[in-house]
Scaffold this active site. Structure first.
Site, PDB file in Angstrom:
ATOM      1  N   GLU A   1       0.947  -1.110   0.022  1.00 43.83           N
ATOM      2  CA  GLU A   1       0.110   0.094  -0.097  1.00 43.83           C
ATOM      3  C   GLU A   1       1.124   1.297   0.156  1.00 43.83           C
ATOM      4  OE1 GLU A   1      -2.383   0.250   3.453  1.00 43.83           O
ATOM      5  OE2 GLU A   1      -3.881   1.589   2.504  1.00 43.83           O
TER       6      GLU A   1
ATOM      7  N   CYS B   1      -4.952  -3.845   3.169  1.00 45.07           N
ATOM      8  CA  CYS B   1      -4.403  -3.456   4.876  1.00 45.07           C
ATOM      9  C   CYS B   1      -5.715  -3.508   5.749  1.00 45.07           C
ATOM     10  CB  CYS B   1      -3.934  -2.173   4.735  1.00 45.07           C
ATOM     11  SG  CYS B   1      -3.094  -1.495   6.052  1.00 45.07           S
TER      12      CYS B   1
ATOM     13  N   LYS C   1      -9.950   0.596  -2.051  1.00 49.95           N
ATOM     14  CA  LYS C   1     -10.148   0.332  -0.630  1.00 49.95           C
ATOM     15  C   LYS C   1     -11.262   0.551  -0.171  1.00 49.95           C
ATOM     16  CE  LYS C   1      -7.497   0.754   3.718  1.00 49.95           C
ATOM     17  NZ  LYS C   1      -6.111   1.437   4.264  1.00 49.95           N
TER      18      LYS C   1
HETATM   19  O1  KGT Z   1      -1.681   6.609   4.054  1.00 53.53           O
HETATM   20  C1  KGT Z   1      -1.353   6.209   2.996  1.00 53.53           C
HETATM   21  O2  KGT Z   1      -0.716   6.679   2.418  1.00 53.53           O
HETATM   22  C2  KGT Z   1      -1.821   4.832   2.474  1.00 53.53           C
HETATM   23  N1  KGT Z   1      -2.470   4.139   3.537  1.00 53.53           N
HETATM   24  C3  KGT Z   1      -2.282   3.592   4.866  1.00 53.53           C
HETATM   25  O3  KGT Z   1      -1.323   3.632   5.456  1.00 53.53           O
HETATM   26  C4  KGT Z   1      -3.495   2.885   5.577  1.00 53.53           C
HETATM   27  C5  KGT Z   1      -4.333   4.158   6.220  1.00 53.53           C
HETATM   28  S1  KGT Z   1      -3.576   5.212   7.090  1.00 53.53           S
HETATM   29  N2  KGT Z   1      -3.059   2.276   6.957  1.00 53.53           N
HETATM   30  C6  KGT Z   1      -3.803   1.428   7.380  1.00 53.53           C
HETATM   31  O4  KGT Z   1      -4.734   1.054   6.811  1.00 53.53           O
HETATM   32  C7  KGT Z   1      -2.989   0.713   8.470  1.00 53.53           C
HETATM   33  C8  KGT Z   1      -4.006  -0.233   9.012  1.00 53.53           C
HETATM   34  C9  KGT Z   1      -3.694  -0.798  10.391  1.00 53.53           C
HETATM   35  O5  KGT Z   1      -2.419  -0.508  10.861  1.00 53.53           O
HETATM   36  C10 KGT Z   1      -4.555  -1.507  11.291  1.00 53.53           C
HETATM   37  O6  KGT Z   1      -5.415  -2.126  10.722  1.00 53.53           O
HETATM   38  O7  KGT Z   1      -4.058  -1.923  12.304  1.00 53.53           O
END
Ligand code: KGT
Length: 295
Positions: free
Chosen positions: A52, A172, A130
């Site tokens: 991701e 994710c 997503k």
């Molecule tokens: O923001 C970006 O550039 C790319 N997207 C992410 O990194 C995403 C949203 S902040 N991360 C997750 O979904 C982590 C989930 C997680 O850590 C959990 O479910 O515990």
């Protein structure tokens, strides 16, 4: 090297996950990806998956929206980032799953976090946006994640058809919502692709357990490339890209450094596990309700 595109009736695939510590700069990330692609095994057919946020991660507010590209009809490729990724897939003659690339959504103030699958001929074969957005408070450097403020959630369930390999796509935080994986399983998935950027805190607590559970309950192989390390804005990601078999065994774990893991698999193992323990036939719950609420 097997000639790809001509014989996908093989059950033997090479699965590769690139583990990255991506920056906000797409050109820099593309260089890192291109360098790692030089190190992949010669075996084909091969599916190489990027995490991701592979092209742009931990940048300023609006960084992803600024590089969001239109998503063309399947098989054509729009925008300079998609063109370069398509070219890398062609150059290395691999199926290339781009964990997420920001694409334009119906809302001009938000992008879609799209997983894109390119074929060895460079064509865009499948895409998924997503669905579950990470709005959560985690006791880490970032403290508060509000993914939905900049991201438009998707509503399409995608299984990419690559001959005997049927790749279910999820991203994710999606991993925490098992209904999605039951639907993907019902739609024929035998490999679950789960590009990720887990936090170090939630990763240490949940990552291996959640992923092994999804592989065990869907009786699928699982390919999960991940972000790792400390990024431009201080955010820390967990790493531990994983490849798991349909019995839940971890076949490869990338640890915490950038690099790659690669495993040769036989999709017939899925059939073997399912015939000895026919979970789908025993299941007393159907996906119809989830589906009608979603689609
Ligand atoms: O923001 C970006 O550039 C790319 N997207 C992410 O990194 C995403 C949203 S902040 N991360 C997750 O979904 C982590 C989930 C997680 O850590 C959990 O479910 O515990």
């Amino acid at each position: 090297m097997t000639d790809i595109g001509t014989d996908l009736e093989t059950s033997i695939w090479q699965l590769t996950a690139l583990q990255l510590c991506s920056s906000p700069d797409p050109a820099e990330n593309l260089q890192q990806i291109a360098a790692l692609l030089q190190q992949i095994p010669a075996d084909r057919p091969q599916l190489v998956a990027l995490p991701e946020g592979a092209l742009c991660f931990a940048g300023a507010d609006g960084a992803n929206l600024a590089i969001a590209e239109p998503l063309a009809e399947q098989h054509s490729v729009e925008g300079p980032l998609q063109q370069q990724l398509s070219q890398l897939a062609r150059q290395h003659q691999v199926y290339l799953l781009v964990g997420t690339l920001p694409t334009q959504s119906a809302d001009p103030t938000r992008f879609s976090a799209s997983t894109l699958l390119f074929g060895p001929d460079g064509a865009l074969l499948a895409d998924y946006q997503k669905m579950h957005l990470f709005d959560a408070d985690v006791s880490d450097q970032t403290a508060s994640y509000r993914e939905s403020s900049a991201t438009m959630p998707g509503n399409k369930v995608t299984v990419a058809d690559l001959g005997l390999l049927k790749a279910g796509l999820a991203i994710c935080y999606d991993v925490r919502f098992p209904g999605l994986f039951q639907l993907l399983r019902q739609q024929g998935m035998n490999l679950l692709c789960l590009p990720s950027a887990f936090t170090t805190v939630t990763g240490a607590a949940h990552w291996h357990t959640l992923l092994r559970a999804r592989a065990i309950e869907t009786q699928c192989f699982l390919l999960a490339p991940a972000q790792t390390g400390t990024h431009a804005n201080g955010r820390q990601t967990y790493g531990h890209s994983l490849i798991i078999d349909p019995w839940g065994q971890v076949l490869a774990d990338a640890g915490t450094l950038p690099g790659l893991i690669s495993v040769r698999i036989d999709l017939n193992e899925v059939t073997g596990v399912r015939s000895k323990m026919p979970l789908a036939a025993h299941n007393q719950f159907t996906c119809d309700q989830i589906k009608s609420e979603r689609l």
